[in-house]
Design an enzyme around this catalytic site. Structure first.
Site, PDB file in Angstrom:
ATOM      1  N   TYR A  70       0.585   5.677  13.060  1.00 20.36           N
ATOM      2  CA  TYR A  70      -0.559   5.953  12.770  1.00 20.36           C
ATOM      3  C   TYR A  70      -1.593   4.692  14.247  1.00 20.36           C
ATOM      4  O   TYR A  70      -0.768   4.735  14.951  1.00 20.36           O
ATOM      5  CB  TYR A  70      -1.165   5.055  11.876  1.00 20.36           C
ATOM      6  N   PRO A 101       0.930  -1.015   0.420  1.00 19.85           N
ATOM      7  CA  PRO A 101      -0.168   0.226  -0.258  1.00 19.85           C
ATOM      8  C   PRO A 101       1.068   1.437   0.305  1.00 19.85           C
ATOM      9  O   PRO A 101       1.816   1.484   0.646  1.00 19.85           O
ATOM     10  CB  PRO A 101      -0.668  -0.163   1.388  1.00 19.85           C
TER      11      PRO A 101
END
Length: 394
Positions: A188, A30
Site C-alpha cells: 500500500y 489487522p
C-alpha cells in the site's frame, strides 16, 4: 497448578508494552473484512472484536482509511470524519469493557485502489510512481480486478497526505482507541515509497534507501508528535512482494527502518515474516526478522504463518516480544484459551472472508464451550440484536 501450566506456555506469559500491561503475548492482527458498509464500521463489529478480546490482550483493528481520497476498496472502515469517530466509539468501548487494548491501523492504499470506490476526487489514485499494479487474477486465469495507472505524487502533495495521517491519528484517539498502527506494509501507499520495485522517483523521495524511507518516517514523526510516541506502532513487510512491491535488498530495508524508528521512540514495530503464505498451518522456522528485532528498541511484534508451536518458540528464544495471529484468530475467537489448553482449532473458511455478511464467517465461529453449532448461531443472533438495540437507544 494452573499458574504452573500457564508458565509453560511462553505465549501466555505477561508482558509490559510501554505503559500497557499485557496478560499474554498473542495479538489480533489487522484483517480487512469488507463489512463496514459505506465506509462506516457497523454494530456487528462490536461483537466481532469483543468476541476476540481477553483481559490484557492487544487487538489491532482492520485497515482504516485516513481520508475520503483514500477510499480504494468497498466497505472498508474510515476515520476521517466525526461520523466515523462516532461509529467507532461503541466498538472501542466493547473491547475496553472486556479489558482489551485496542489500536487502530491507519491506511492509505495508494495505487492499490479500485477507482470505482473513490468518491468525487476526479483523478486516478496516487502513488510514488505512475505505473499500475498488476491485475488480480484467479486460479483460472480470470481477471478479478484491474488497476489503472496512478498519479505520481508531487512533494507538496506528499505533505498533505502526511497531515491526513496526523488528523486520522487524532480522530482515532477521539474515538477512544489506545493508540494507532501506521500501515506501512503489503504494497500500500507507504510501502510503495519504501520498495525500489515500485518507487522509481528521482527526487528527495526516491533513489537511495534513505530517500525511499523519508515519507514513512515523516508520517511516524508527525503522528508521534500529535498523540505521543508511546501510542504509536507501525507495520512493515520488507520481504513481501504483494501488489508488485518487492525490494532488491529487503534485509537492508528492514534494518534501516528498524534503526531509524528508534529516533522517534515509538511503542512498537510490527513486521511480517517472509514465510507468510496462503496457510498458517506451518512448522518451518524462520529467523529473517531477528536482525530487525535486535536493533529496534521498542516492542517487536512478529506475524505471518505462526502457529502455537513456533509462536511459543519465537517467544522462548527471544525472537519477538509478541506474536500476531490473523486467520487463526479470525476462526478461533478464544484463541488464547485454546493455546492454553492446547485444544483443537476451528478451521477457517476462506470463502467467507470478504462476503460482507454480518454473521456468517464473521461472528459465528464457535468457542470451546459451544458444542452445538445451531445453539451458537442463536446466541450470536441474540447478541447482535442486543447490540443494535443498545446503539439505537444511545
Amino acid at each position: 497448578m494452573e499458574n504452573q501450566e500457564r508458565e509453560q506456555v511462553p505465549l501466555l506469559t505477561p508482558y509490559k508494552m510501554g505503559h500497557f500491561q499485557l496478560h499474554h503475548r498473542i495479538v489480533l492482527t489487522p484483517m480487512t473484512r469488507f463489512r463496514s458498509y459505506n465506509s462506516f464500521p457497523q454494530s456487528h463489529a462490536t461483537l466481532y472484536y469483543s468476541q476476540r478480546t481477553t483481559n490484557g490482550g492487544l487487538l489491532i483493528a482492520e485497515a482504516t482509511v485516513i481520508s475520503s481520497a483514500a477510499q480504494g476498496f468497498k466497505d472498508t472502515p474510515s476515520i476521517w470524519s466525526k461520523e466515523h469517530i462516532d461509529a467507532w466509539k461503541p466498538i472501542v468501548d466493547g473491547v475496553h469493557a472486556k479489558g482489551g487494548i485496542f489500536f487502530c491501523q491507519l491506511w492509505h492504499p495508494g495505487r492499490a485502489s479500485d477507482q470505482s470506490f473513490e468518491p468525487n476526487i476526479g483523478r486516478p489514485p496516487v502513488s510514488s510512481t505512475n505505473r499500475p499494479c498488476s491485475p488480480f487474477i484467479d486460479s483460472n486465469g480470470n481477471i478479478l480486478l484491474e488497476f489503472i495507472p496512478p498519479q505520481r505524487l508531487k512533494p507538496e502533495e506528499i505533505t498533505v497526505i502526511v497531515d491526513d495521517f496526523r488528523l486520522a491519528a487524532r480522530n482515532a484517539m477521539k474515538a477512544g482507541f489506545d493508540g494507532v498502527e501506521i500501515h506501512g506494509a503489503n504494497g500500500y501507499l507507504i510501502d510503495q515509497f519504501l520498495k525500489d520495485q515500485v518507487n522509481d522517483r528521482n527526487d528527495q523521495y526516491g533513489g537511495s534507501l534513505e530517500n525511499r524511507c523519508k515519507f514513512a518516517l515523516q508520517v511516524v514523526e508527525t503522528i508521534a508528535n500529535e498523540i505521543g510516541p508511546d501510542r504509536v506502532g507501525i507495520r512493515l513487510s520488507p520481504f513481501s512482494k504483494h501488489m508488485d512491491s518487492g525490494d532488491s535488498n529487503p534485509k537492508a530495508l528492514g534494518l534501516y527502518m528498524a534503526k531509524s524508528l528508534n529516533e522517534y521512540g515509538i511503542l512498537y514495530c510490527h513486521m511480517v515474516e517472509p514465510r507468510a503464505k496462503e496457510t498458517e498451518e506451518q512448522s518451518e522456522w524462520s529467523d529473517s526478522l531477528v536482525p530487525m528485532r535486535r536493533v529496534f528498541n521498542g516492542t517487536f511484534i512478529a506475524a505471518g504463518g505462526y502457529n502455537r508451536e513456533n509462536g511459543n518458540a519465537a517467544i522462548a528464544q527471544d525472537h519477538a516480544d509478541l506474536i500476531g495471529y490473523g486467520r487463526m484468530f479470525l476462526a478461533n475467537p478464544d484463541l488464547p484459551k485454546r493455546f492454553e489448553l492446547n485444544a483443537a482449532l476451528n478451521p477457517y473458511n476462506r470463502d467467507t472472508f470478504y462476503t460482507g455478511d454480518s454473521i456468517v464467517g464473521y461472528t459465528d465461529y464457535p468457542f470451546l464451550e459451544m458444542t452445538n453449532a445451531s445453539d451458537f448461531a442463536s446466541v450470536v443472533k441474540e447478541e447482535s440484536s442486543l447490540i443494535s438495540d443498545e446503539q439505537s437507544n444511545s
